[in-house]
Design a protein around this motif. Sequence first.
Motif, PDB file in Angstrom:
ATOM      1  N   GLY A 243       9.963 -62.839 -18.935  1.00 37.40           N
ATOM      2  CA  GLY A 243       9.618 -62.349 -17.612  1.00 37.40           C
ATOM      3  C   GLY A 243       8.131 -62.188 -17.387  1.00 37.40           C
ATOM      4  O   GLY A 243       7.662 -62.258 -16.253  1.00 37.40           O
ATOM      5  N   GLU A 244       7.371 -61.966 -18.462  1.00 38.06           N
ATOM      6  CA  GLU A 244       5.930 -61.723 -18.315  1.00 38.06           C
ATOM      7  C   GLU A 244       5.126 -63.016 -18.323  1.00 38.06           C
ATOM      8  O   GLU A 244       4.115 -63.126 -17.634  1.00 38.06           O
ATOM      9  CB  GLU A 244       5.455 -60.784 -19.424  1.00 38.06           C
ATOM     10  N   ALA A 245       5.541 -63.985 -19.125  1.00 35.48           N
ATOM     11  CA  ALA A 245       4.878 -65.294 -19.166  1.00 35.48           C
ATOM     12  C   ALA A 245       5.946 -66.372 -19.027  1.00 35.48           C
ATOM     13  O   ALA A 245       6.225 -67.116 -19.966  1.00 35.48           O
ATOM     14  CB  ALA A 245       4.097 -65.457 -20.461  1.00 35.48           C
ATOM     15  N   PRO A 246       6.573 -66.459 -17.843  1.00 36.91           N
ATOM     16  CA  PRO A 246       7.739 -67.334 -17.684  1.00 36.91           C
ATOM     17  C   PRO A 246       7.393 -68.820 -17.770  1.00 36.91           C
ATOM     18  O   PRO A 246       6.360 -69.262 -17.270  1.00 36.91           O
ATOM     19  CB  PRO A 246       8.263 -66.974 -16.293  1.00 36.91           C
ATOM     20  N   THR A 247       8.285 -69.566 -18.423  1.00 33.38           N
ATOM     21  CA  THR A 247       8.130 -71.017 -18.559  1.00 33.38           C
ATOM     22  C   THR A 247       9.472 -71.668 -18.287  1.00 33.38           C
ATOM     23  O   THR A 247      10.473 -71.324 -18.922  1.00 33.38           O
ATOM     24  CB  THR A 247       7.658 -71.391 -19.975  1.00 33.38           C
ATOM     25  N   LEU A 248       9.506 -72.595 -17.357  1.00 32.17           N
ATOM     26  CA  LEU A 248      10.740 -73.298 -17.038  1.00 32.17           C
ATOM     27  C   LEU A 248      11.169 -74.201 -18.188  1.00 32.17           C
ATOM     28  O   LEU A 248      10.325 -74.753 -18.914  1.00 32.17           O
ATOM     29  CB  LEU A 248      10.560 -74.128 -15.768  1.00 32.17           C
ATOM     30  N   HIS A 249      12.474 -74.358 -18.366  1.00 33.79           N
ATOM     31  CA  HIS A 249      13.014 -75.184 -19.441  1.00 33.79           C
ATOM     32  C   HIS A 249      12.530 -76.624 -19.279  1.00 33.79           C
ATOM     33  O   HIS A 249      12.510 -77.177 -18.178  1.00 33.79           O
ATOM     34  CB  HIS A 249      14.545 -75.133 -19.413  1.00 33.79           C
TER      35      HIS A 249
END
Length: 437
Positions: A243-249
Amino acid sequence: MRVAVIGLAATGIATARVLVAEGAEVVICDSKPESLLPPARVAEALAIPGVTLQLGSTELPESLVLVVPSPGVPPTAPPLLQALARGIEVSSEIEIAYRLAKAPILAITGTNGKTTTTAMLGAICQAAGRKTFVAGNIAEDHGKRLPLIEAAMAAPKDAVIVAEISSFQLEWVSSFRPKVAAWLNLSSDHLDRYATLTEYGQTKARIFAAQQHSDFAVVNADDTYVRCLGGGIGKAMRLPFHGEAPTLHSSLHLDPRELRVPGVHNLANACAASSMALAFGLNPGKIADGLRGFKGVAHRMEVVGEREGILYINNSMCTNPAAVAASLSSLPGKVIAISGGRHKGGDIQPMVDALARHARRVVLIGEDGPFLGEELLKVGYTASELAPSLEAAVEQASAHARRGETVLLVPGFASFDMFTGFEQRGQVFREAVGTLL
């Protein structure tokens, strides 16, 4: 079987309608007398064959086998205490919905972001070609909701139900088992109902409780409460997202800049929604298509218009301090904020700090607007003023705003001191802005 539905609200009426269709005799109980209830709602309930009303009383009827409280009814309400003392089963509407549903349920809870994530996942499922019912606590524009129990009855086996689930709805579940469930985050909210933040979180964690090994639990790995309170609940496979450093799959082949909803918090919402969709077995390309086409939801960072270089944004759905901080940090440039309403308890320091940092001026509204002004003064922020109404607040904010700035309705508090709900508050803001454009 004779059932009591507690609370003459929209969900209560929907529950009564479904239970009658299933062969039950239903009594809808409400502690308010008929004179204090909306006449249209009373008439709607009485129009259901097999339903009777018991109004103006907190006594539980006799000869019951089941009691179903509306979400707004707290666990300490006298009828619920009486039911427990008499050994009568108490189940929430979503529990009954799950027992009746033929279609799989994908369920989302969290303090913030659950409406956007639910709508986003609904858009993904539709892009993937699935007949989709978006239901639960989520509100469409003008306050229309599809209660989960109605979606459960309407959705065929090959459809999918995407449901926003609140902590209130989870208070009385036992076998509620989503195929995929997500817990997005936890922050200070509803502490007028729960004694502590931990108690609030433990209620949220019940979304995972009945899940089995073939189910999936999507959890925010960066939220301490979610990680700790949700870690040992249920038997589902855990799928963490950040949630803090979100990265999409990587399988989505989607650049985050292609999302049409701004802010790191919305990227986190997209990570949660896409993780749920992947777990459910949807095609990655269709998931990416759904995310690209998603435009956001009403009353959540909704652009209402622009005048003389000043942007007007309706964020009426923002009803707690953490949501204020996330909303303000997602906007470039300075903000003229309209904040206030009815405080729900808990620590508002994140809201105060965010307003002091991002807002050039704050126009205060509602029952606890003066309280918020006092808290701002404690951190040395003096650029605030009171407004007697939301319409007046829009005028005052507009008078202060400069080209390149944003007038943002970012209440941080509940709406029930002035309005029937956040939807009405947002609509009043829209209309007030409309007179300026």
